[in-house]
Design an enzyme around this catalytic site. Sequence first.
Site, short mmCIF file in Angstrom:
data_model
loop_
_atom_site.label_atom_id
_atom_site.label_comp_id
_atom_site.label_asym_id
_atom_site.label_seq_id
_atom_site.Cartn_x
_atom_site.Cartn_y
_atom_site.Cartn_z
N CYS A 13 0.91 -0.96 0.01
CA CYS A 13 -0.12 0.67 -0.11
C CYS A 13 0.70 0.83 0.39
CB CYS A 13 -1.09 -0.14 1.28
SG CYS A 13 -1.55 -1.63 0.71
N HIS A 46 -3.21 7.71 2.76
CA HIS A 46 -3.52 6.04 2.12
C HIS A 46 -4.88 6.24 2.36
CE1 HIS A 46 -4.17 2.36 0.70
NE2 HIS A 46 -3.39 1.46 2.18
N ASN A 66 -9.62 -0.07 -0.54
CA ASN A 66 -8.37 -0.02 -0.10
C ASN A 66 -8.14 -0.85 -0.87
OD1 ASN A 66 -5.69 -0.29 0.27
ND2 ASN A 66 -5.74 -1.28 2.77
O1 UT7 Z 1 -3.57 -1.19 3.66
C1 UT7 Z 1 -2.91 -1.47 4.97
C2 UT7 Z 1 -3.60 -1.14 5.99
N1 UT7 Z 1 -4.24 -1.97 6.11
C3 UT7 Z 1 -5.22 -0.83 7.19
O2 UT7 Z 1 -4.40 0.21 7.81
C4 UT7 Z 1 -6.26 -1.77 7.92
C5 UT7 Z 1 -6.14 -1.60 8.96
N2 UT7 Z 1 -7.60 -2.69 10.41
C6 UT7 Z 1 -8.23 -1.79 10.37
O3 UT7 Z 1 -9.05 -1.27 9.05
C7 UT7 Z 1 -9.03 -2.61 10.53
O4 UT7 Z 1 -9.67 -3.36 12.36
C8 UT7 Z 1 -10.37 -3.51 10.74
C9 UT7 Z 1 -11.53 -2.71 9.73
C10 UT7 Z 1 -9.97 -4.38 9.90
C11 UT7 Z 1 -11.44 -4.00 11.64
O5 UT7 Z 1 -12.09 -3.56 12.51
P1 UT7 Z 1 -12.60 -3.48 14.29
O6 UT7 Z 1 -12.58 -1.77 14.43
O7 UT7 Z 1 -10.05 -3.11 14.33
O8 UT7 Z 1 -12.60 -4.59 14.10
P2 UT7 Z 1 -12.11 -5.84 14.86
O9 UT7 Z 1 -11.65 -6.50 14.10
O10 UT7 Z 1 -11.57 -5.55 16.51
O11 UT7 Z 1 -13.25 -7.19 15.33
C12 UT7 Z 1 -14.36 -5.97 16.18
C13 UT7 Z 1 -16.23 -7.53 16.08
C14 UT7 Z 1 -15.35 -8.79 16.20
O12 UT7 Z 1 -16.34 -9.93 16.86
P3 UT7 Z 1 -16.82 -9.54 17.96
O13 UT7 Z 1 -15.15 -11.08 18.95
O14 UT7 Z 1 -16.72 -8.71 18.79
O15 UT7 Z 1 -16.95 -10.61 18.85
C15 UT7 Z 1 -15.66 -9.60 14.83
O16 UT7 Z 1 -15.45 -11.01 14.71
O17 UT7 Z 1 -16.46 -7.66 14.35
C16 UT7 Z 1 -16.20 -8.42 13.18
N3 UT7 Z 1 -16.00 -8.21 13.02
C17 UT7 Z 1 -16.63 -7.92 11.47
N4 UT7 Z 1 -18.27 -7.90 11.36
C18 UT7 Z 1 -18.79 -7.53 10.38
C19 UT7 Z 1 -15.17 -8.61 11.52
N5 UT7 Z 1 -15.09 -8.22 10.75
C20 UT7 Z 1 -16.68 -8.02 10.86
C21 UT7 Z 1 -17.09 -7.84 9.62
N6 UT7 Z 1 -18.87 -7.89 9.45
N7 UT7 Z 1 -17.03 -7.62 8.44
#
Ligand code: UT7
Length: 322
Positions: free
Chosen positions: A113, A249, A279
Site C-alpha cells: 500500500c 492512504h 483500499n
Molecule cells: O492498507 C494497509 C493498511 N490496512 C489497514 O490499515 C487496515 C487496518 N485495520 C482496520 O481497518 C480494522 O482493524 C478492521 C476494519 C480490519 C477491523 O475493525 P476493528 O474495529 O479493529 O474490528 P475487530 O477486528 O476488533 O472486530 C470487532 C468485531 C469482532 O467480533 P467480536 O470478537 O467482538 O465478537 C469481529 O469478529 O467485529 C467482528 N467483525 C465483523 N463483523 C461484521 C470483523 N469483521 C466483520 C465484518 N462484519 N466484516
Amino acid sequence: MTFSRVIGTGSYLPEKRLTNSDLERMVDTNDEWIRIRTGICERRIAADDQFTCDLAEQASLKAIEAAGINNSDIDLIIVATTTADQVFPSTACLLQHRLGIEGPPAFDVQAVCAGFMFALDVADKFIKTGSARCALVVGAETFSRIIDWTDRRTCILFGDGAGAVVLKADNEPGVLSTHIHSDGKYKDLLCVPVGVSKNYNLVHQGQAYTTMEGGEVFRWAVTAMSDIIDETLLANNMSKEEIDWLIPHQANIRIINAVGKRAKIPSEKVIVTVDRHGNTSAASVPLALDEAVRDGRIKPGEHILLEGFGGGFSWGSALIRM
Ligand code: UT7
C-alpha cells in the site's frame, strides 16, 4: 539544480461496483458494521478479463493526456503493484509495450500500500540526478485477486483501481521531498504468506490470500502516518498550516480521521475516497490525487502531502507543490 514536477495526473476504476449489501449476501457482515468500522460504502472490482496492466494503461493514458506530452517523451516507467499481471516480465514492461515506448527503463516497485510513495521517491531521484527527464509513475492493483472472499475480516476492505502521474524535470520544485521507511519485523501482521518461491502449490490452487491482524495494523498505521507528517514538515521547515491538502492512504476512515486529528489538519483539507474506492493499495493515493485535481479542489501552487502505509511494514510520504 533539477527538480521533478507533477505535470499530469490520471486514474481509472473498473466499472463493476461491489456494495456493502452485495457483501451481505457473500459473508456474515452488514452495511452498518462496514460503514461505521471502515467508512467504506462500495469498492470497484476488475472484470475477469481485466488485469492490473489494463487498469494501469487507462490511468496512464489520462495522465499523459493531462500532461500534454507524447508517449515518446517518457524516458522512465515505474509501476507500483502487489498484483502484477505475470511473475515476469514486470507490469511496467507490459505497460511500456502497450504505450508503444521502446528503450527506456521500465520496472515494478513492490511496497504494497506504500508502493506509490516508493515509486515516486525513486522517480524523483532519477530526475534529480539527471538519469530521466519525464517519468510515468503508476500505482495499479487488482487486489481482489488476492482476497479470500469468504473472510469477512478482509474481503470488505479492498478494491481495484489505478492512478498515475507524469513527472517532468524542471528548474522549480515540484516534489519538495520524499521519505520512505520499512520494518520487516512486522512481516506477519499483513501479508500474503505464499509466493513463487514458497508454497507455490497454494498459488496454483488459487489460495494466495491476504491475511491481517487488523487491530495491530490499525494502530501502527495511525502512528506511522502521523509521525511521517512531522518528519516531512521538519525536512521542509514548514508548518501544518502551510499544507493545503493531505492525501493519506485510503484504508479506513477511522485511520484517516485519527491521523488528521493527531496532525491537527482539519478534515476539510483531507482528501477522502475510501468510501467509494475501499483500499486499493498502491493505487489509493494517486487515485485520490487525480480525483481532487480533476474536480478542481487541488490548484496550481498548492502544497500537497501524500502518504502511504502497508505490508512490510512499509510507509512513505511526499510533499509536492502542484
Ligand atoms: O492498507 C494497509 C493498511 N490496512 C489497514 O490499515 C487496515 C487496518 N485495520 C482496520 O481497518 C480494522 O482493524 C478492521 C476494519 C480490519 C477491523 O475493525 P476493528 O474495529 O479493529 O474490528 P475487530 O477486528 O476488533 O472486530 C470487532 C468485531 C469482532 O467480533 P467480536 O470478537 O467482538 O465478537 C469481529 O469478529 O467485529 C467482528 N467483525 C465483523 N463483523 C461484521 C470483523 N469483521 C466483520 C465484518 N462484519 N466484516
